[in-house]
Motif scaffolding. Sequence first.
Motif, PDB file in Angstrom:
ATOM      1  N   ILE A   1      49.659  55.173  52.633  1.00 43.29           N
ATOM      2  CA  ILE A   1      51.051  55.597  52.860  1.00 43.29           C
ATOM      3  C   ILE A   1      51.630  54.895  54.091  1.00 43.29           C
ATOM      4  O   ILE A   1      52.761  54.403  54.074  1.00 43.29           O
ATOM      5  N   GLY A   2      50.848  54.825  55.167  1.00 42.47           N
ATOM      6  CA  GLY A   2      51.311  54.184  56.390  1.00 42.47           C
ATOM      7  C   GLY A   2      51.565  52.703  56.224  1.00 42.47           C
ATOM      8  O   GLY A   2      52.585  52.169  56.689  1.00 42.47           O
ATOM      9  N   VAL A   3      50.649  51.999  55.555  1.00 35.71           N
ATOM     10  CA  VAL A   3      50.821  50.561  55.330  1.00 35.71           C
ATOM     11  C   VAL A   3      52.053  50.305  54.466  1.00 35.71           C
ATOM     12  O   VAL A   3      52.842  49.394  54.734  1.00 35.71           O
ATOM     13  N   ALA A   4      52.243  51.127  53.437  1.00 32.72           N
ATOM     14  CA  ALA A   4      53.409  50.969  52.560  1.00 32.72           C
ATOM     15  C   ALA A   4      54.707  51.197  53.343  1.00 32.72           C
ATOM     16  O   ALA A   4      55.688  50.462  53.158  1.00 32.72           O
ATOM     17  N   TYR A   5      54.698  52.180  54.226  1.00 34.05           N
ATOM     18  CA  TYR A   5      55.910  52.462  55.000  1.00 34.05           C
ATOM     19  C   TYR A   5      56.195  51.347  55.999  1.00 34.05           C
ATOM     20  O   TYR A   5      57.364  51.045  56.289  1.00 34.05           O
ATOM     21  N   ALA A   6      55.150  50.718  56.521  1.00 33.73           N
ATOM     22  CA  ALA A   6      55.346  49.575  57.421  1.00 33.73           C
ATOM     23  C   ALA A   6      56.080  48.450  56.692  1.00 33.73           C
ATOM     24  O   ALA A   6      56.932  47.768  57.278  1.00 33.73           O
TER      25      ALA A   6
END
Length: 439
Positions: free
Chosen positions: A176-181
């Motif tokens: 989720i974090g990588v996608a949001y980055a």
Amino acid sequence: MKLQEKKFYPWVVVGLLWVVALLNYMDRQMLSTMQMNIANDISALKNAEAFGALMAIFLWVYGFFSPFSGAVADRVSRKWLIVGSLGVWSAVTYLMGYCTDFSQLMWLRGIMGISEALYIPSALSLIADMFTGKGRSLAIGLHMTGLYCGQALGGFGAMVATNWSWQATFHWFGIIGVAYALVLIFLLHEKAGRGKVQKSAAVKSTSPKSKETVIESFAVVFSNIAFWVILFFFASSSIPGWATKNWLPTLFKDNFASLNIGMEWAGPIATLTIAVSSFIGVMVGGPLSDKWVKKNVKGRIYTSAIGLSMMIPSLVLLAIPNSIVLSVLAGLLFGVGYGMFDANNMPILCQFVSSRQRAMAYGFMNSLGVIMGAVTTQVLGGLSESLGLGKCFALMGGILVIAVALQLIVLKPKSDDKDDEEADADVKAENLAADTVEI
């Protein structure tokens, strides 16, 4: 018209970074709640000392790198620092799901400390630059509520890990974090004209200030007595701030012992009490500060002092056992005060420190706050045995009394933004030089 040119875009930035702030605290907090789940596969975590070292390595690395991360943020694109920081700590979160021994967890927690240290100074200085006046405290405060929510959500890590697995929990939140980055790459933008100052409303200048070396920036900030006072009251508030994060559930459990209420209820009561009331404090303290500063340049300082003052009696009341109502009311009073205080730290810093050094200055504040948190958490463990946890909380109020006094007596801002003060000084110097030439 591009998105970043819209009048409402600064609020879009607050919304985008709110999610990053949530992920920032959630990813770091999940480990603390999943200890027993992970210990089933990595037996070293059954040892309290080993688990304490694992939690502490993050704080010490984070605290050490915060000032340097701030200095970097003052000199490069904050957008890419934020995107890179989120991407790295999210990737670390994902990789923690593959750990098979204690040393791997230690290394990854250390890397997480470095990457997360890059975020707060960059984000807060970016928001402060986006709101050069109206709405600055509210914007900063709303962003900080993302941290509160992330802390609260991190507490559900054990529930998720129990229903699925601790490995899957780390994997999904990392993804989720990588996608949001990746989303931020397209939606987040640096403030237009950063590094250029406007000398006055009538005379605009696009001449950039001369670049300072890191040593010169350190010298400018630490030669300012106001920054030392800000550093002191920020560190002072961090002592009870971290105490409530790490020890309030235990204190509530002790206070409710005669009522047969265990940690399964004391923990959520403590966490939700602080999270909800801190949000209320931000929503009160942000707008109040933004309006007050228009009438009195010390309005932000007065709002912050009111918040700190509310925390003092609440710490004393928390020491009184056997009353759920009194303990919750004390927690609510503390949270509202802390929210009012938290919403105004960066805005007050902006009154005394130029935008060229703000990220670095806040990095030092953040560093000292985290170090105080690490020390406080460890010291309370020992003192609670001899003095009792309640008395320890009450004694913290005395430190805040000194902080409030220094804040009100020493801090005397000349404007709501140090950049405006410097611009006015430049205009006066130019006018004086022009008059001298004419003579």
